[in-house]
Write a protein that holds these residues in place. Structure first.
Motif, PDB file in Angstrom:
ATOM      1  N   GLU A 259       6.363  10.696   1.575  1.00  0.00           N
ATOM      2  CA  GLU A 259       5.605  11.154   0.408  1.00  0.00           C
ATOM      3  C   GLU A 259       4.431  10.222   0.128  1.00  0.00           C
ATOM      4  OE1 GLU A 259       5.978  13.805  -1.418  1.00  0.00           O
ATOM      5  OE2 GLU A 259       7.821  14.575  -0.536  1.00  0.00           O
ATOM      6  N   CYS A 260       3.331  10.813  -0.374  1.00  0.00           N
ATOM      7  CA  CYS A 260       2.111  10.040  -0.638  1.00  0.00           C
ATOM      8  C   CYS A 260       2.338   8.926  -1.649  1.00  0.00           C
ATOM      9  CB  CYS A 260       0.994  10.970  -1.130  1.00  0.00           C
ATOM     10  SG  CYS A 260       0.299  12.009   0.158  1.00  0.00           S
ATOM     11  N   SER A 261       3.236   9.163  -2.597  1.00  0.00           N
ATOM     12  CA  SER A 261       3.469   8.169  -3.658  1.00  0.00           C
ATOM     13  C   SER A 261       4.372   7.021  -3.218  1.00  0.00           C
ATOM     14  CB  SER A 261       4.085   8.858  -4.879  1.00  0.00           C
ATOM     15  OG  SER A 261       5.303   9.498  -4.524  1.00  0.00           O
ATOM     16  N   SER A 262       4.949   7.126  -2.004  1.00  0.00           N
ATOM     17  CA  SER A 262       5.896   6.103  -1.535  1.00  0.00           C
ATOM     18  C   SER A 262       5.164   4.822  -1.148  1.00  0.00           C
ATOM     19  CB  SER A 262       6.683   6.632  -0.336  1.00  0.00           C
ATOM     20  OG  SER A 262       7.418   7.786  -0.680  1.00  0.00           O
TER      21      SER A 262
ATOM     22  N   ALA B  54       0.837  -1.202   0.000  1.00  0.00           N
ATOM     23  CA  ALA B  54       0.000   0.000   0.000  1.00  0.00           C
ATOM     24  C   ALA B  54       0.868   1.247   0.000  1.00  0.00           C
ATOM     25  CB  ALA B  54      -0.918   0.001   1.218  1.00  0.00           C
ATOM     26  N   THR B  55       0.417   2.279  -0.694  1.00  0.00           N
ATOM     27  CA  THR B  55       1.131   3.549  -0.700  1.00  0.00           C
ATOM     28  C   THR B  55       0.705   4.383   0.503  1.00  0.00           C
ATOM     29  OG1 THR B  55      -0.557   4.709  -1.995  1.00  0.00           O
ATOM     30  CG2 THR B  55       1.176   3.539  -3.214  1.00  0.00           C
TER      31      THR B  55
ATOM     32  N   SER C 176      -5.948   7.843   2.861  1.00  0.00           N
ATOM     33  CA  SER C 176      -7.351   7.784   2.439  1.00  0.00           C
ATOM     34  C   SER C 176      -8.157   6.874   3.354  1.00  0.00           C
ATOM     35  CB  SER C 176      -7.447   7.311   0.988  1.00  0.00           C
ATOM     36  OG  SER C 176      -6.814   8.218   0.109  1.00  0.00           O
ATOM     37  N   MET C 177      -7.561   5.762   3.760  1.00  0.00           N
ATOM     38  CA  MET C 177      -8.255   4.850   4.662  1.00  0.00           C
ATOM     39  C   MET C 177      -8.470   5.496   6.032  1.00  0.00           C
ATOM     40  SD  MET C 177      -6.341   1.244   3.694  1.00  0.00           S
ATOM     41  CE  MET C 177      -7.434   0.255   4.711  1.00  0.00           C
TER      42      MET C 177
ATOM     43  N   SER D  89       0.429  13.446   8.234  1.00  0.00           N
ATOM     44  CA  SER D  89       1.840  13.186   7.975  1.00  0.00           C
ATOM     45  C   SER D  89       2.145  11.782   8.488  1.00  0.00           C
ATOM     46  CB  SER D  89       2.715  14.226   8.675  1.00  0.00           C
ATOM     47  OG  SER D  89       4.088  13.940   8.485  1.00  0.00           O
ATOM     48  N   ILE D  90       2.276  10.833   7.570  1.00  0.00           N
ATOM     49  CA  ILE D  90       2.536   9.443   7.922  1.00  0.00           C
ATOM     50  C   ILE D  90       4.027   9.242   8.169  1.00  0.00           C
ATOM     51  CG2 ILE D  90       2.479   7.064   7.096  1.00  0.00           C
ATOM     52  CD1 ILE D  90      -0.242   8.065   7.815  1.00  0.00           C
TER      53      ILE D  90
END
Length: 323
Positions: A63-66, A30-31, A37-38, A52-53
């Motif tokens: 980054e969101c795309s990671s 999962a990105t 979003s979850m 901020s994950i």
């Protein structure tokens, strides 16, 4: 037959270490954007832009795309958001979602000066003496100044809606109040004097006005050209940074010499407006704006130098060969 594997991820508050929620049926690759979003589904008030994950509470957000690649990481993730740690939701303004359609911070900042200036230009009651209400100035420069000021902020509004891509999803409300006070207050001050019945045209007459007008228009076009070039530098949703380079548009050739030519053109526009109106409040507004944009340009220039080893050495932050 292979059986699909899912993970259960525990979300913790990065500050308090308290459990926020469990996310079940999370795919192994999962990105970060999917995790956000979850989490947003469980906490609708926390937009993904506010999250901020982090795999470590002391590190920067991912980054969101990671890809998280959960099978190689601990099955708990730290999440940092100012709101979760005690800041009231009302204290931050969002670029996205329903709030953007109601109160967009930049639309608020830029629409204010547009309407405030037109109030003085129209000489509404209670601004000047009663005999001057709803009258117009006999000086052409006053009408040109009204056109230029309105053109500048209409351009900003259009850029906000259709050109700019914001790097950050939120902005502190105190910054919005401060910016509105700056833009709205200065607009009222300079508009009062430019549209005053006793206003006198520039010392050198039409020659000074026309030269300043050309300077203003050229710099406005240049500023817009740079914003378009920066927009095309990355695709929508991407946060990948790239070195901006000149394009076929001649107005972007200033990238050969400065890191932030949008600020260079912005200052040039207000210098032209100052020369056109020959008004002290406009000059002070230009000077303060120049100092602030220099700070921003230096910060961005140093960021480029730090991030890109092959960054062009000839460039200066805002003024070619000087500053």
């Amino acid at each position: 037959m292979s059986r699909a594997t899912f993970f259960e991820v525990e979300i913790l508050d990065a500050k308090t270490k308290e459990q926020l929620c469990f996310l079940d049926k999370v795919e192994p690759n999962a990105t970060v954007g999917e995790i956000k979003s979850m989490f947003h589904k469980s906490y609708p008030q926390w937009y993904p832009a506010r999250q901020s994950i982090r795999l470590d509470p002391k590190r920067e957000g991912i980054e969101c795309s990671s890809l998280l690649t959960l099978k190689y990481h601990p099955l708990f993730i730290y999440l940092y958001s100012p709101g979760i740690s005690g800041m009231l939701p009302a204290e931050r303004i969002f670029w996205q979602g329903h709030v953007r359609r109601l109160v967009d911070v930049f639309l608020t900042e830029y629409a204010g000066p547009l309407f405030i200036y037109l109030l003085f230009y129209s000489r509404l009651p209670f601004i000047y003496e009663e005999k001057d209400e709803f009258t117009t100035s006999p000086h052409t420069v006053v009408h040109l100044a009204g056109f230029c000021h309105s053109f500048h902020y209409v351009k900003r509004l259009i850029e906000t809606l259709f050109v700019h891509r914001f790097s950050h999803g939120t902005m502190p409300l105190r910054n919005t109040v401060k910016n509105c006070f700056y833009y709205w207050g200065f607009t009222a001050w300079l508009a009062y004097f430019i549209n005053h019945p006793l206003y006198t045209p520039p010392l050198y007459g039409d020659q000074q006005v026309h030269l300043a007008l050309y300077t203003f228009l050229v710099c406005e076009i240049g500023n817009f050209s740079i914003h378009l070039a920066l927009r095309n530098l990355r695709s929508e949703g991407s946060k990948m940074r790239k070195i901006p380079y000149p394009t076929k548009n001649p107005f972007t050739w200033l990238f050969f010499f400065v890191s932030c030519p949008n600020y260079t053109y912005e200052v040039g526009s207000w210098i032209g407006f100052t020369i056109m109106t020959q008004c002290l409040p406009v000059g002070l507004f230009t000077l303060i704006g120049f100092f602030q944009m220099t700070v921003w340009a230096k910060g961005k220039h140093h960021m480029y130098l730090k991030e890109f080893k092959d960054y062009p050495t000839l460039r200066m932050p805002i003024i070619p060969f000087l500053l």
